[in-house]
Design an enzyme around this catalytic site. Structure first.
Site, PDB file in Angstrom:
ATOM      1  N   ARG A 198     -13.132   4.899  12.586  1.00  0.00           N
ATOM      2  CA  ARG A 198     -12.417   3.951  11.738  1.00  0.00           C
ATOM      3  C   ARG A 198     -13.053   2.624  11.640  1.00  0.00           C
ATOM      4  O   ARG A 198     -12.927   1.801  10.523  1.00  0.00           O
ATOM      5  CB  ARG A 198     -11.030   3.849  12.898  1.00  0.00           C
ATOM      6  CG  ARG A 198     -10.040   5.024  13.032  1.00  0.00           C
ATOM      7  CD  ARG A 198      -8.826   4.589  13.665  1.00  0.00           C
ATOM      8  NE  ARG A 198      -8.087   5.809  13.953  1.00  0.00           N
ATOM      9  CZ  ARG A 198      -8.262   6.822  14.711  1.00  0.00           C
ATOM     10  NH1 ARG A 198      -9.222   6.846  15.692  1.00  0.00           N
ATOM     11  NH2 ARG A 198      -7.446   7.986  14.758  1.00  0.00           N
ATOM     12  N   ASP A 226       1.734  -2.293  -4.365  1.00  0.00           N
ATOM     13  CA  ASP A 226       0.581  -1.637  -4.530  1.00  0.00           C
ATOM     14  C   ASP A 226      -0.332  -2.178  -5.763  1.00  0.00           C
ATOM     15  O   ASP A 226       0.390  -2.763  -6.601  1.00  0.00           O
ATOM     16  CB  ASP A 226       0.475  -0.120  -4.633  1.00  0.00           C
ATOM     17  CG  ASP A 226      -0.580   0.418  -4.287  1.00  0.00           C
ATOM     18  OD1 ASP A 226      -0.591   1.314  -3.161  1.00  0.00           O
ATOM     19  OD2 ASP A 226      -1.747   0.381  -5.144  1.00  0.00           O
ATOM     20  N   ARG A 252     -10.342   6.632   6.185  1.00  0.00           N
ATOM     21  CA  ARG A 252     -11.428   7.444   6.521  1.00  0.00           C
ATOM     22  C   ARG A 252     -11.796   8.715   5.725  1.00  0.00           C
ATOM     23  O   ARG A 252     -10.766   9.244   5.234  1.00  0.00           O
ATOM     24  CB  ARG A 252     -11.242   7.899   8.077  1.00  0.00           C
ATOM     25  CG  ARG A 252     -11.399   6.774   9.066  1.00  0.00           C
ATOM     26  CD  ARG A 252     -11.803   7.557  10.193  1.00  0.00           C
ATOM     27  NE  ARG A 252     -10.719   8.107  11.108  1.00  0.00           N
ATOM     28  CZ  ARG A 252     -10.751   8.837  12.240  1.00  0.00           C
ATOM     29  NH1 ARG A 252     -11.906   9.127  12.573  1.00  0.00           N
ATOM     30  NH2 ARG A 252      -9.604   8.936  12.835  1.00  0.00           N
ATOM     31  N   VAL A 275      -1.098  -1.422   9.783  1.00  0.00           N
ATOM     32  CA  VAL A 275      -1.571  -0.040  10.073  1.00  0.00           C
ATOM     33  C   VAL A 275      -3.172   0.287   9.553  1.00  0.00           C
ATOM     34  O   VAL A 275      -3.563   1.095   9.947  1.00  0.00           O
ATOM     35  CB  VAL A 275      -0.523   0.946   9.002  1.00  0.00           C
ATOM     36  CG1 VAL A 275      -0.617   2.314   9.285  1.00  0.00           C
ATOM     37  CG2 VAL A 275       0.992   0.769   9.455  1.00  0.00           C
ATOM     38  N   HIS A 291      -7.386   2.417  19.134  1.00  0.00           N
ATOM     39  CA  HIS A 291      -7.064   3.256  18.352  1.00  0.00           C
ATOM     40  C   HIS A 291      -8.515   3.755  17.609  1.00  0.00           C
ATOM     41  O   HIS A 291      -8.724   3.704  16.653  1.00  0.00           O
ATOM     42  CB  HIS A 291      -6.053   2.952  17.166  1.00  0.00           C
ATOM     43  CG  HIS A 291      -5.539   3.688  16.482  1.00  0.00           C
ATOM     44  ND1 HIS A 291      -4.729   5.034  16.876  1.00  0.00           N
ATOM     45  CD2 HIS A 291      -5.522   3.937  15.134  1.00  0.00           C
ATOM     46  CE1 HIS A 291      -4.540   5.688  15.800  1.00  0.00           C
ATOM     47  NE2 HIS A 291      -4.957   5.228  14.728  1.00  0.00           N
ATOM     48  N   GLY A 301       0.676  -1.204  -0.005  1.00  0.00           N
ATOM     49  CA  GLY A 301       0.003  -0.066  -0.003  1.00  0.00           C
ATOM     50  C   GLY A 301       0.881   1.322   0.007  1.00  0.00           C
ATOM     51  O   GLY A 301       1.338   1.620   1.148  1.00  0.00           O
ATOM     52  N   ASN A 321     -12.142  -3.293   4.673  1.00  0.00           N
ATOM     53  CA  ASN A 321     -10.870  -3.653   4.653  1.00  0.00           C
ATOM     54  C   ASN A 321     -10.610  -4.957   5.044  1.00  0.00           C
ATOM     55  O   ASN A 321      -9.600  -5.488   4.837  1.00  0.00           O
ATOM     56  CB  ASN A 321     -10.332  -2.432   5.688  1.00  0.00           C
ATOM     57  CG  ASN A 321      -9.989  -1.204   4.914  1.00  0.00           C
ATOM     58  OD1 ASN A 321      -9.845  -1.146   3.703  1.00  0.00           O
ATOM     59  ND2 ASN A 321      -9.739  -0.117   5.820  1.00  0.00           N
ATOM     60  N   GLY A 352       0.150   4.467  -1.039  1.00  0.00           N
ATOM     61  CA  GLY A 352      -0.747   5.529  -1.158  1.00  0.00           C
ATOM     62  C   GLY A 352      -0.309   6.933  -0.210  1.00  0.00           C
ATOM     63  O   GLY A 352       1.211   6.802  -0.261  1.00  0.00           O
ATOM     64  N   LYS A 353      -0.623   7.583   0.261  1.00  0.00           N
ATOM     65  CA  LYS A 353      -0.402   8.981   1.148  1.00  0.00           C
ATOM     66  C   LYS A 353       0.455   8.541   2.186  1.00  0.00           C
ATOM     67  O   LYS A 353       1.593   8.936   2.145  1.00  0.00           O
ATOM     68  CB  LYS A 353      -1.749   9.644   1.409  1.00  0.00           C
ATOM     69  CG  LYS A 353      -2.470  10.021   0.400  1.00  0.00           C
ATOM     70  CD  LYS A 353      -3.489  11.110   0.945  1.00  0.00           C
ATOM     71  CE  LYS A 353      -4.948  10.253   1.414  1.00  0.00           C
ATOM     72  NZ  LYS A 353      -5.493   9.258   0.531  1.00  0.00           N
TER      73      LYS A 353
HETATM   74  N1  LIG Z   1      -2.808   2.912  12.317  1.00  0.00           N
HETATM   75  C1  LIG Z   1      -2.604   4.079  12.069  1.00  0.00           C
HETATM   76  O1  LIG Z   1      -2.059   4.875  12.788  1.00  0.00           O
HETATM   77  C2  LIG Z   1      -2.994   4.764  10.821  1.00  0.00           C
HETATM   78  C3  LIG Z   1      -2.614   6.200  10.710  1.00  0.00           C
HETATM   79  C4  LIG Z   1      -3.120   6.813   9.335  1.00  0.00           C
HETATM   80  C5  LIG Z   1      -4.030   6.051   8.211  1.00  0.00           C
HETATM   81  N2  LIG Z   1      -4.131   4.750   8.716  1.00  0.00           N
HETATM   82  C6  LIG Z   1      -4.866   3.694   7.675  1.00  0.00           C
HETATM   83  O2  LIG Z   1      -3.898   3.398   6.678  1.00  0.00           O
HETATM   84  C7  LIG Z   1      -4.583   3.099   5.407  1.00  0.00           C
HETATM   85  C8  LIG Z   1      -4.136   3.557   4.347  1.00  0.00           C
HETATM   86  O3  LIG Z   1      -4.318   5.185   4.355  1.00  0.00           O
HETATM   87  P1  LIG Z   1      -3.694   6.096   3.271  1.00  0.00           P
HETATM   88  O4  LIG Z   1      -4.288   7.581   3.533  1.00  0.00           O
HETATM   89  O5  LIG Z   1      -2.281   6.024   2.755  1.00  0.00           O
HETATM   90  O6  LIG Z   1      -4.745   5.831   2.090  1.00  0.00           O
HETATM   91  P2  LIG Z   1      -4.452   5.843   0.484  1.00  0.00           P
HETATM   92  O7  LIG Z   1      -5.972   5.538  -0.035  1.00  0.00           O
HETATM   93  O8  LIG Z   1      -3.731   7.057   0.034  1.00  0.00           O
HETATM   94  O9  LIG Z   1      -3.648   4.649   0.033  1.00  0.00           O
HETATM   95  C9  LIG Z   1      -3.789   3.206   0.172  1.00  0.00           C
HETATM   96  C10 LIG Z   1      -3.273   2.518  -0.813  1.00  0.00           C
HETATM   97  O10 LIG Z   1      -3.670   1.105  -0.502  1.00  0.00           O
HETATM   98  C11 LIG Z   1      -3.342   0.570  -1.904  1.00  0.00           C
HETATM   99  N3  LIG Z   1      -4.173  -0.889  -1.771  1.00  0.00           N
HETATM  100  C12 LIG Z   1      -5.644  -1.158  -1.774  1.00  0.00           C
HETATM  101  N4  LIG Z   1      -5.629  -2.470  -1.650  1.00  0.00           N
HETATM  102  C13 LIG Z   1      -4.558  -3.072  -1.771  1.00  0.00           C
HETATM  103  C14 LIG Z   1      -4.166  -4.312  -1.973  1.00  0.00           C
HETATM  104  N5  LIG Z   1      -4.850  -5.518  -2.039  1.00  0.00           N
HETATM  105  N6  LIG Z   1      -2.554  -4.512  -2.180  1.00  0.00           N
HETATM  106  C15 LIG Z   1      -1.773  -3.509  -2.106  1.00  0.00           C
HETATM  107  N7  LIG Z   1      -2.240  -2.252  -1.990  1.00  0.00           N
HETATM  108  C16 LIG Z   1      -3.513  -1.991  -1.958  1.00  0.00           C
HETATM  109  C17 LIG Z   1      -4.290   1.470  -2.660  1.00  0.00           C
HETATM  110  O11 LIG Z   1      -4.058   1.223  -4.298  1.00  0.00           O
HETATM  111  C18 LIG Z   1      -3.571   2.995  -2.319  1.00  0.00           C
HETATM  112  O12 LIG Z   1      -2.646   3.000  -2.964  1.00  0.00           O
HETATM  113  C19 LIG Z   1      -6.076   3.527   5.694  1.00  0.00           C
HETATM  114  O13 LIG Z   1      -6.488   2.316   6.288  1.00  0.00           O
HETATM  115  C20 LIG Z   1      -5.982   4.415   7.034  1.00  0.00           C
HETATM  116  O14 LIG Z   1      -7.111   4.466   7.755  1.00  0.00           O
HETATM  117  C21 LIG Z   1      -3.661   4.313   9.833  1.00  0.00           C
END
Ligand SMILES: NC(=O)c1ccc[n+]([C@@H]2O[C@H](COP(=O)([O-])OP(=O)(O)OC[C@H]3O[C@@H](n4cnc5c(N)ncnc54)[C@H](O)[C@@H]3O)[C@@H](O)[C@H]2O)c1
Length: 313
Positions: free
Chosen positions: A91, A36, A85, A121, A178, A12, A98, A14-15
């Protein structure tokens, strides 16, 4: 001396995943595999980051891929894939969507990186860590999640602002879910050993605790996602594993009798090293703190019992 380089995979990119990769690469913590499902994205991230390290002189090998077989040889797999989110969501609202994604990812980790540790995460992180532990069949010490590291960073930030001192002089502790029921612990949060309850009024403490619980939603409403703070917390955890630093930090770990709680993943202080979770640290909670913690544990247990692919006890 073992001179072999360690390998961290991030699923993953992404951001948040890309921000974690930036920290790992620029601090030369380990080689990286970025995975990804979006074609081109992890490859582009790898190229961009690799070109950054060229100027820094950081010797890290970074490869982007859309194939899980490239997890092979990973010492640690960090799972950040899935949905995040949107403003107004909790969450737990993400759980159903998810669950499917994370179950599939966990199966691939078992297939291609059966000896790795897993740092979860994706939210809701407590439930997704539990799911991954169950699907993987790994020992619980090898499966853990990021939550408390970030929540304590946030608590620390607000405490330091209220006291007008550097965050480096503050220690903070947050346990529980969390999520909205998290339990920041003012009595265990100190300015160089002095509990903040001795330094701030009850009203100020209550305000900081509430802000800590709500601040993720605040950031998401303002900019759409939380990125830099979680990325830093995750990178610290990666470092503790890869360099076997054995940091004591708040994290999602499995309780198996500690705090009188069984079979749940929740945020507690624990020691994290090369073999994963070395031990959970049990705080001597007072009645009020224990009641809030157990209530939060119940929130996580109830959510875990709604998982469709595993039966939680
Ligand atoms: N635990 C924490 O402290 C915490 C903090 C912030 C965000 N998060 C969580 O992290 C996750 C990602 O957040 P984000 O802002 O990067 O989201 P995002 O949408 O920017 O990125 C998610 C990425 O996951 C990829 N993806 C989806 N399914 C996949 C798979 N089966 N295999 C590989 N890649 C896959 C998507 O293509 C995307 O690039 C979310 O669930 C968010 O809630 C957790």
């Amino acid at each position: 001396m073992d001179l072999s380089r360690k390998l961290v995979s991030i699923i993953g990119t992404g951001k948040l995943g890309s921000a974690v990769a930036l920290q790992v690469a620029s601090r030369e913590i380990a080689d990286l595999r970025l995975i990804d499902i979006i074609k081109g994205l992890p490859q582009g991230e790898a190229l961009d980051l690799g070109q950054m390290t060229a100027e820094q002189g950081a010797d890290v090998d970074i490869i982007g891929s859309n194939e899980y077989k490239d997890l092979s040889g990973s010492d640690l797999v960090v799972v950040i894939g899935g949905l995040g989110r949107k403003p107004g969501m909790t969450r737990l609202d993400l759980q159903d969507k998810n669950e499917e994604i994370i179950r599939g990812i966990a199966e691939k980790i078992v297939e291609y990186a059966p000896k790795s540790l897993i740092l979860m995460v994706t939210n809701p992180v407590d439930v997704m860590t539990y799911l991954t532990w169950r699907v993987s069949g790994f020992d619980a010490s090898r499966v853990f999640g990021q939550s408390g590291m970030l929540d304590t960073m946030r608590f620390k930030y607000f405490i330091s602002r209220a006291l007008g001192v550097s965050t480096s002089s503050i220690q903070a502790v947050v346990i529980g879910e969390h999520g909205d029921s998290m339990v920041p612990l003012p009595r265990f949060s100190t300015l160089n050993g002095v509990p903040i309850t001795d330094l701030l009024s009850p009203g100020q403490v209550a305000e900081i605790v509430e802000r800590t619980r709500k601040t993720a939603a605040e950031v998401i409403a303002l900019k759409g996602a939380t990125i830099y703070a979680p990325a830093h917390g995750i990178a610290r955890m990666i470092e503790s594993v890869i360099k076997d630093k054995r940091m004591a930090l708040c994290m999602t770990a499995r309780l198996n009798g500690e705090y009188g709680v069984h079979d749940v993943y929740v945020d507690v202080p624990a020691v994290l090293g090369a073999r994963g979770v070395d031990r959970v640290i049990e705080l001597k909670l007072n009645d009020e703190e224990r009641a809030a913690f157990l209530k939060s544990v119940d929130v996580v247990k109830t959510a875990a019992s709604q998982l469709k692919s595993v039966k939680a006890s």
